[in-house]
Motif scaffolding. Structure first.
Motif, PDB file in Angstrom:
ATOM      1  N   UNK A  89      -8.068 -17.366   4.811  1.00 55.90           N
ATOM      2  CA  UNK A  89      -8.912 -16.253   4.826  1.00 55.90           C
ATOM      3  C   UNK A  89      -8.504 -14.926   4.933  1.00 55.90           C
ATOM      4  N   UNK A  90      -6.965 -14.672   4.942  1.00 53.79           N
ATOM      5  CA  UNK A  90      -6.490 -13.329   5.100  1.00 53.79           C
ATOM      6  C   UNK A  90      -6.482 -12.597   3.814  1.00 53.79           C
ATOM      7  N   UNK A  91      -7.150 -11.497   4.060  1.00 54.99           N
ATOM      8  CA  UNK A  91      -7.209 -10.733   2.869  1.00 54.99           C
ATOM      9  C   UNK A  91      -6.808  -9.419   3.012  1.00 54.99           C
ATOM     10  N   UNK A  92      -6.511  -8.639   1.808  1.00 55.66           N
ATOM     11  CA  UNK A  92      -6.072  -7.162   2.025  1.00 55.66           C
ATOM     12  C   UNK A  92      -6.675  -6.242   2.755  1.00 55.66           C
ATOM     13  N   UNK A 114       0.982  -1.184   0.017  1.00 55.82           N
ATOM     14  CA  UNK A 114      -0.017   0.079   0.166  1.00 55.82           C
ATOM     15  C   UNK A 114       0.861   1.220   0.009  1.00 55.82           C
ATOM     16  N   UNK A 115       1.797   1.117   0.762  1.00 58.19           N
ATOM     17  CA  UNK A 115       2.793   2.367   0.735  1.00 58.19           C
ATOM     18  C   UNK A 115       3.296   2.527  -0.436  1.00 58.19           C
ATOM     19  N   UNK A 116       3.986   1.532  -0.994  1.00 61.09           N
ATOM     20  CA  UNK A 116       4.550   1.831  -2.272  1.00 61.09           C
ATOM     21  C   UNK A 116       4.007   1.538  -3.431  1.00 61.09           C
ATOM     22  N   UNK A 117       2.703   1.508  -3.428  1.00 56.64           N
ATOM     23  CA  UNK A 117       1.620   1.318  -4.412  1.00 56.64           C
ATOM     24  C   UNK A 117       2.204   0.097  -5.489  1.00 56.64           C
ATOM     25  N   UNK A 118       2.148  -0.817  -5.003  1.00 51.22           N
ATOM     26  CA  UNK A 118       2.836  -2.054  -5.543  1.00 51.22           C
ATOM     27  C   UNK A 118       1.726  -3.197  -5.726  1.00 51.22           C
ATOM     28  N   UNK A 119       0.458  -2.939  -5.541  1.00 53.59           N
ATOM     29  CA  UNK A 119      -0.433  -3.910  -5.422  1.00 53.59           C
ATOM     30  C   UNK A 119      -0.647  -4.389  -6.970  1.00 53.59           C
ATOM     31  N   UNK A 161     -12.899  -1.525  -0.435  1.00 58.38           N
ATOM     32  CA  UNK A 161     -13.098  -2.772  -1.319  1.00 58.38           C
ATOM     33  C   UNK A 161     -12.018  -2.489  -2.570  1.00 58.38           C
ATOM     34  N   UNK A 162     -11.439  -1.225  -2.967  1.00 62.05           N
ATOM     35  CA  UNK A 162     -10.333  -1.177  -3.735  1.00 62.05           C
ATOM     36  C   UNK A 162      -8.933  -1.802  -2.933  1.00 62.05           C
ATOM     37  N   UNK A 163      -8.904  -1.553  -1.828  1.00 58.53           N
ATOM     38  CA  UNK A 163      -7.677  -1.914  -1.010  1.00 58.53           C
ATOM     39  C   UNK A 163      -7.527  -3.627  -1.018  1.00 58.53           C
ATOM     40  N   UNK A 164      -8.793  -4.096  -0.883  1.00 58.98           N
ATOM     41  CA  UNK A 164      -8.941  -5.613  -0.879  1.00 58.98           C
ATOM     42  C   UNK A 164      -8.732  -6.042  -2.163  1.00 58.98           C
ATOM     43  N   UNK A 165      -9.299  -5.532  -3.368  1.00 62.76           N
ATOM     44  CA  UNK A 165      -8.873  -6.073  -4.656  1.00 62.76           C
ATOM     45  C   UNK A 165      -7.492  -5.972  -4.908  1.00 62.76           C
ATOM     46  N   UNK A 166      -6.806  -4.682  -4.558  1.00 61.79           N
ATOM     47  CA  UNK A 166      -5.622  -4.365  -4.879  1.00 61.79           C
ATOM     48  C   UNK A 166      -4.371  -5.018  -3.961  1.00 61.79           C
ATOM     49  N   UNK A 167      -4.789  -5.573  -2.852  1.00 61.92           N
ATOM     50  CA  UNK A 167      -3.745  -6.069  -1.925  1.00 61.92           C
ATOM     51  C   UNK A 167      -3.991  -7.760  -1.587  1.00 61.92           C
ATOM     52  N   UNK A 168      -5.190  -8.142  -1.850  1.00 60.22           N
ATOM     53  CA  UNK A 168      -5.408  -9.709  -1.528  1.00 60.22           C
ATOM     54  C   UNK A 168      -4.541 -10.460  -2.613  1.00 60.22           C
ATOM     55  N   UNK A 169      -4.492 -10.047  -3.955  1.00 61.61           N
ATOM     56  CA  UNK A 169      -3.660 -10.745  -4.865  1.00 61.61           C
ATOM     57  C   UNK A 169      -2.015 -10.671  -4.537  1.00 61.61           C
ATOM     58  N   UNK A 170      -1.705  -9.711  -3.836  1.00 65.59           N
ATOM     59  CA  UNK A 170      -0.300  -9.481  -3.531  1.00 65.59           C
ATOM     60  C   UNK A 170      -0.017 -10.738  -2.227  1.00 65.59           C
ATOM     61  N   UNK A 171      -0.888 -10.662  -1.521  1.00 63.53           N
ATOM     62  CA  UNK A 171      -1.076 -11.522  -0.131  1.00 63.53           C
ATOM     63  C   UNK A 171      -0.905 -13.095  -0.645  1.00 63.53           C
TER      64      UNK A 171
END
Length: 1250
Positions: free
Chosen positions: A278-281, A88-93, A234-244
């Motif tokens: 179940x761990x999500x962004x 999130x900080x580096x906008x690398x999602x 919801x944007x954070x979830x879509x943006x980060x969950x694939x990275x997780x």
């Protein structure tokens, strides 16, 4: 799930720099390990390497790095990770698309429309997380005419209408287009989907069928009202969950069988563990620090007789900040918080991040010691790291002898094989001041400590708690060096440091429970008619939680559930998430508990009053289920040795012999008087001279904190004390604000936080002001000084003055200023003044809200107070002030106040806030003496003066060099043609200037006249922006400035002139003229676009964003408020839920920003459809092609369309810009290294967003 026997259990905190490992061995022993999170030359993944090392060391077997780790010996793995935070900080999602209701494609770009940093001319807002937007022509609205539709799942108590159905073929075509461009992650945000999710679910099913690998629906991620924070979430979830998932795939690949059969749990932001799958962004952003909160909560609270605890996490060496939180038997959660510029609507522990850590840089600015917020970072790091880094807090501790290089690993220098360097620290620090190097280092430490004390005070006092009655639980590698001093400053008596404090976040993971939360929205009143439905829904949610935990292997005896209701009084926004624990159900409550009693007690504690006759609304129902799975720590009795060595450490009394101990060798029940240093391989603890450390049976350190005797301080200037007094004066103003917010009753003050509190000297000069609401800056000083001149001789102790008249320093009439003199025994007159200014929703006049767009005289705008004694000899003058508030009814077409109850309640709250300020000023004088406090008041004002003089000298030097002139000028015109003219003459030698507004147009028949105080507020705002660094905002800012304003002009009108438009419109144009003269930036939208509508039953007021002006090196921000306002706009779903309107459209207005080398920001388009009956609409605005809108009646289904102005462009489109304005470019953004977080930060942002 229970503790595994005969196997290795691991709890791992993967931080940005270090990874901490806590291991429970098969024989019950415990082992801790710390390693670098990134060391690609030696291993691929730090947690896997940590597990491998422990297994290899303890079993004696080889576990080769190049082979997957054998899992037969592993019981469970628990992890906290900063993977989501860093992405999130580096906008690398993941590349993400947003699908949103038509008309709202820019909703998340605009957000709340408030800018994040009030005085930054370049509005730097983090980019949105999505790459493309799909607008869907669908619409669901809430019914308001009493017609009940069939209930739709999930039911909230609202009724709904589907105005436009989904066109699924069009949606499919748009989704296929996004997929073809390589985007496979989709966030879906449809208005009112929190209460009816059918459209979102249909889109989600289609998207998954088409091949999107990640589909996040706002109705599933967090079904809570407010479209903007739900959209961010919801944007954070879509943006980060694939990275997780990508990280988890890599992590599991390092183990044989992909960890199949091993329990792997991850820490969520709410402090609970969840299965890896179940761990999500959206729930992962605070995964790392949450473990530390759980760790100190479980280890400290029970060890200190259940006293409330403040958690103080100051990370190891490279840390740029400190995390502060509170625990008093239950975890304190927030449900909307901002991290890295993204507001997440999800349960999160209330962790407040403060800009002071071991890596925070140290500065001298305008004669003051300044700590942070800039950081040295991991590279080059502090000066002592031998890589050419700057001076930091770590260096200051090293210079004082509080860090011992021989006990640090040899990992520093270019080759990362050298020890910490005291020599490089001394070299960088030498020559910084006429003071000795030790005095300089001690000064910076004291300033850093005071900077960390302020948010701790705010965190506790905001909720009605006494800071001194807490225990300070310190953890993290650097916190032990500061804990005693901070506890002393806050009046705390105990510091608790756990034996695993250096790795407490990892240890907390081992202690934590598995948590399952379910939540759904609700719109029911809390009364007997709704109890059966509430009980039914609570039962359903509880069953869902319990079944999920049973499926994860927990027995019924291990499962506990807790029910929360999100409650608020009707027609207010202050909702509290309330548990009924301790309030069992009865015949007058729900089965799950007496939530009314729980709510009213907590409301009384936090806000100082209740509203007994007001219905209580249920916004959400939440059930939190816990599966008890935390380990129990083993107590190891140690037979240790005594003192390791004696060293010299510098304290207030100079160098003292200081005993050094190794923590691991200390016996239990051992007492260590200060001064002493206790060293652990992961942390260093400093026991101050007046403190005594005790080793508990468990091997933890409990420090009894002695009082900190103030050193005798004279009236001569001490630069260290200058910085500390600056913090103390600001803290007084901030604490006054907390009391006012807690005890007020109106929406404007309690929830919108439209107020300021300030401290003034005996001459009425401003000393400190909080918060920094631009239009209040400097204006209150005029008000206080007017009272001193007009009634100063008759002001007595116990008197409180009320004023709002423009000629007496008022801005506009709804802003009521309450002034309290501070007296001191033996002194004839006031020694200080404290004051609070609050915006009252109505004080009479020709229109509800007292903001008439068509007023032509002051009497039409409401009740007027010049020097009114609100309190006389300690008695509140209720009868007299009521008469004055009703007095406007004597004028034609006018009414007295329409909300007398709220006026009186808020005035009492302002008196209470002033009383708190008076008490705190008295305590400061008790500590230092009146002469010293007043002397430092003057020094702080001189410091602000020096900063302004330095800026003017630098500008004059550049201007003289480029143009040969020390005079600048500019003019602008109001929409009616009235000119605002300014000529500035600068004296380079003195750093002074004359601001001459001669030539400005005469006062107007309308209400765009601006009282003199408004011009001073605009001037202080501009000076602070041009200085470009954090300085005290007080009387000193204007000392180098002479201001000439022609009497009878629009900027100094006659005493009966209408002024409401001057406060909100003319003020913006004054700022634009000043910045144009200094060539700092282009003009902004030039107004606030004030929109008011209402009827007999309701009223609403908003200001609407436009475009910000561009400047040298930056383009203007679109859809944002600028300069003299920063008001947050009401969320679309809240607007439609509470008022008879439908927001049809809210987006940017492309192309409306001015052209130039750097383009101005675009304005916005906002369309309101009126629904039920005739509405009275008014609009105050400037920069309109056809002139400002007055008052109109809007019949049913009429639509109001507002197109706001853009900002101006800067420079020629095809030419490089030159000019004196460029000198400010390098200073615009000084806070890039640090991102604040937590409820204290959110509160300040809300205040500055007024």
């Amino acid at each position: 799930m229970t503790e595994t026997e005969g196997k290795f259990d691991f709890a791992i905190d993967r931080g940005g720099t270090f990874t901490d490992v806590f291991a429970r061995l098969p024989d019950g022993r415990e082992k801790v390990l710390k390693l670098l999170s990134h060391d690609p030359q030696n291993y691929k993944d730090a947690p896997t390497e940590g597990i491998r090392r422990v297994l290899e060391e303890e079993t004696g077997q080889a576990f080769p790095r190049e082979q997957p780790v054998e899992t037969s010996l592993i019981g469970w793995i628990r992890m906290g990770t900063t993977v989501a935070t860093n992405a999130l900080l580096e906008r690398q999602g993941e590349r993400t698309a947003l699908l949103v209701t038509k008309g709202f494609k820019d909703l998340l770009h605009i957000g709340t429309q408030a800018r994040p940093k009030l005085f930054d001319l370049e509005v730097a807002v983090p980019d949105v997380l999505y790459e493309e937007v799909i607008e869907v022509d669908e619409r669901v609205v809430l019914r308001q005419d009493g017609c009940q539709l069939p209930r739709k799942e999930p039911n909230t108590g609202d009724s709904l209408e589907v105005w436009r159905e989904l066109d699924m073929q069009r949606v499919e075509d748009d989704l296929r287009g996004v997929l073809s461009r390589g985007i496979h992650s989709l966030a879906v945000l449809l208005l009112h989907s929190y209460t009816w999710s059918a459209h979102e679910k249909a889109v989600g099913s289609l998207a998954r069928r088409l091949g999107f690998t990640q589909v996040s629906l706002s109705s599933e991620v967090m079904p809570m009202v407010r479209a903007v924070p739900r959209g961010y979430t919801v944007c954070a979830d879509a943006y980060l969950t694939p990275k997780i998932r990508q990280y988890l795939k890599g992590f599991t690949s390092g183990f044989r069988g992909g960890l199949e059969g091993v329990s792997v749990l991850f820490m969520q932001s709410d402090g609970g563990l969840t299965p890896m799958e179940q761990f999500c962004g959206s729930r992962a952003v605070l995964s790392g620090p949450a473990g530390g909160v759980v760790g100190y909560a479980i280890t400290s609270y029970s060890q200190t007789e259940n006293k409330p605890v403040i958690g103080f996490d100051m990370g190891v060496r490279r840390s740029t900040s400190t995390d502060v939180s509170r625990y008093a038997g239950h975890y304190e959660h927030v449900f909307e918080a901002t991290t890295a510029g993204v507001t997440l609507q999800a349960p999160q522990l209330d962790i407040n991040t403060v800009a002071a850590g071991g890596g925070s840089r140290l500065f001298f600015r305008s004669g003051m010691f300044v700590v942070g917020p800039e950081s040295a970072g991991a590279h080059p790091g502090p000066a002592c790291y031998r890589k050419g880094g700057p001076l930091t807090v770590t260096d200051a501790n090293l210079a004082l002898g509080r860090l011992l290089p021989s006990y640090f690993p040899r990992i520093f220098g270019p080759g990362e094989d050298e020890p910490l360097s005291s020599e490089e620290t001394m070299e960088v620090m030498s020559g910084k001041s006429e003071m000795s190097m030790e005095e300089v280092a001690m000064g910076f430490i004291r300033v850093a400590n005071e900077a960390m004390c302020r948010p701790i005070r705010a965190l506790t006092q905001a909720k009605g708690h006494d800071t001194s009655q807490h225990v300070l639980a310190c953890f993290g590698g650097a916190g032990g060096q500061h804990a005693c001093a901070i506890a002393q400053a806050l009046g705390m008596k105990t510091v608790f440091i756990h034996k695993y404090s250096g790795v407490l976040s990892a240890y907390g993971l081992a202690l934590a429970d598995v948590v399952e939360e379910v939540q759904e929205p609700c719109s029911l009143q809390y009364n007997p008619r709704s109890f059966s439905e509430l009980d039914h829904r609570v039962e359903q949610l509880t069953q869902r939680c319990t079944e999920t935990l049973r499926d994860r292997g927990f027995s019924s005896s291990q499962i506990t559930t807790e029910v929360f209701l999100h409650l608020r009084y009707e027609k207010t926004d202050c909702a509290l998430m309330v548990t009924a624990t301790g309030y069992p159900g009865n015949s007058r409550s729900c089965k799950s508990g007496d939530f009314r009693s729980a709510f009213t007690k907590r409301y009384l504690q936090e806000f100082g009053f209740t509203i007994p006759d007001r219905p209580i609304m249920v916004d959400d129902i939440r059930v939190r289920g816990s599966g008890k799975s935390g380990i129990k720590s083993v107590t190891n009795t140690k037979m240790g040795s005594g003192i390791l060595k004696i060293t010299k450490c510098y304290f207030e009394d100079g160098y003292l012999d200081t005993s050094v101990y190794l923590w691991e060798e200390l016996p239990c029940d051992h007492n260590i008087p200060g001064p002493a240093i206790i060293i652990d391989k992961n942390s260093t603890i400093l026991v101050e001279p007046s403190c005594v450390a005790h080793l508990t049976e468990g091997g933890d350190v409990c420090i009894a904190v002695g009082s900190d005797p103030h050193c005798l301080l004279g009236t001569e200037l001490n630069t260290v004390q200058l910085s500390i007094f600056s913090h103390r004066f600001m803290s007084i103003a901030e604490q006054m604000g907390r009391v006012l917010q807690r005890t007020s009753i109106s929406t404007n003050i309690k929830e919108r936080l439209d107020f300021s509190c300030a401290v003034f000297g005996p001459d009425g000069g401003l000393v400190s002001n909080a918060p920094h609401i631009p239009v209040h800056l400097g204006a209150m000083q005029e008000t206080v000084q007017y009272q001193i001149k007009s009634i100063g001789s008759i002001i007595k102790e116990g008197d409180v003055i009320l004023s709002n008249h423009p000629c007496a320093g008022g801005s506009h009439l709804p802003d009521l200023t309450v002034i309290t003199p501070v007296f001191r025994s033996g002194v004839s007159g006031p020694v200080f003044f404290v004051a609070s200014r609050g915006h009252h929703a109505d004080i009479g006049g020709i229109t509800p809200g007292s903001m008439p767009p068509h007023s032509t005289s002051l009497q039409q705008e409401g009740a007027v107070f010049t020097s009114f004694k609100l309190v006389t000899a300690g008695v509140f003058q209720e009868e007299a002030v009521t008469e004055a508030l009703m007095a406007p009814a004597q004028y034609p077409d006018c009414s007295g106040t329409r909300n007398l109850h709220d006026n009186l309640s808020d005035l009492r709250a302002q008196v209470a806030a002033n009383q708190r300020g008076s008490t705190l000023v008295g305590e400061l004088i008790d500590s230092y003496g009146l002469a010293v406090v007043q002397a430092y008041m003057g020094y702080i004002q001189t410091n602000a003066e020096l900063a302004v003089r330095d800026m003017l000298k630098e500008f004059a030097h550049c201007r003289q060099k480029q143009t040969g002139s020390l005079e600048v000028e500019a003019e602008d015109f109001m929409d009616d043609g009235t000119p605002i003219r300014l000529r500035v003459q600068i004296n380079e030698n003195e750093g002074s200037a004359v601001f001459d507004f001669t030539g400005t147009g005469t006062e107007v028949w309308g209400n765009c006249n601006a009282p003199r105080a408004i011009t001073f507020s605009a001037l202080i705002y501009c000076l602070r922006c041009m200085v470009g660094q954090d300085i005290p905002l007080n009387q000193g800012c204007l000392t180098p400035i002479k201001v000439i304003i022609p009497s009878g002009s629009i900027l100094q009108p006659s005493q009966n002139a209408a002024v409401v438009g001057g406060n909100v419109l003319t003020s913006q144009r004054v700022v634009d003229v000043i910045f144009r003269a200094f060539e700092v930036c282009a003009a902004s939208q030039g107004c606030m676009n004030n929109v008011t509508f209402g009827s007999e039953g309701s009223g609403y007021y908003e200001t609407v964003a436009g475009g910000a002006g561009a400047g040298p090196g930056w383009t203007g921000r679109s859809g944002v408020h600028s300069h003299m306002t920063n008001t947050r706009i009401t969320d679309p779903e809240i607007l439609e839920k509470r008022y008879p309107v439908v927001l049809e459209h809210f987006s940017l207005r492309p192309g409306s920003g001015g052209a130039g080398e750097y383009r101005g920001g675009d304005g916005v388009i906002r369309k309101l459809l009126f629904r039920n009956k005739t509405i009275l609409l008014s609009c105050l605005s400037e920069f309109c092609l056809c002139g400002p809108i007055g008052v109109v009646y809007c019949p049913l289904w009429d639509m109001f369309c507002l197109y706001t102005p853009g900002g101006g462009g800067y420079g020629e489109e095809d030419k490089q810009t030159a000019g004196a304005g460029r000198l400010l470019k390098k200073r615009r953004r000084f806070n890039d290294n640090f991102s604040e977080r937590g409820s204290v930060f959110e509160y300040r942002m809300a205040q500055e967003g007024v």
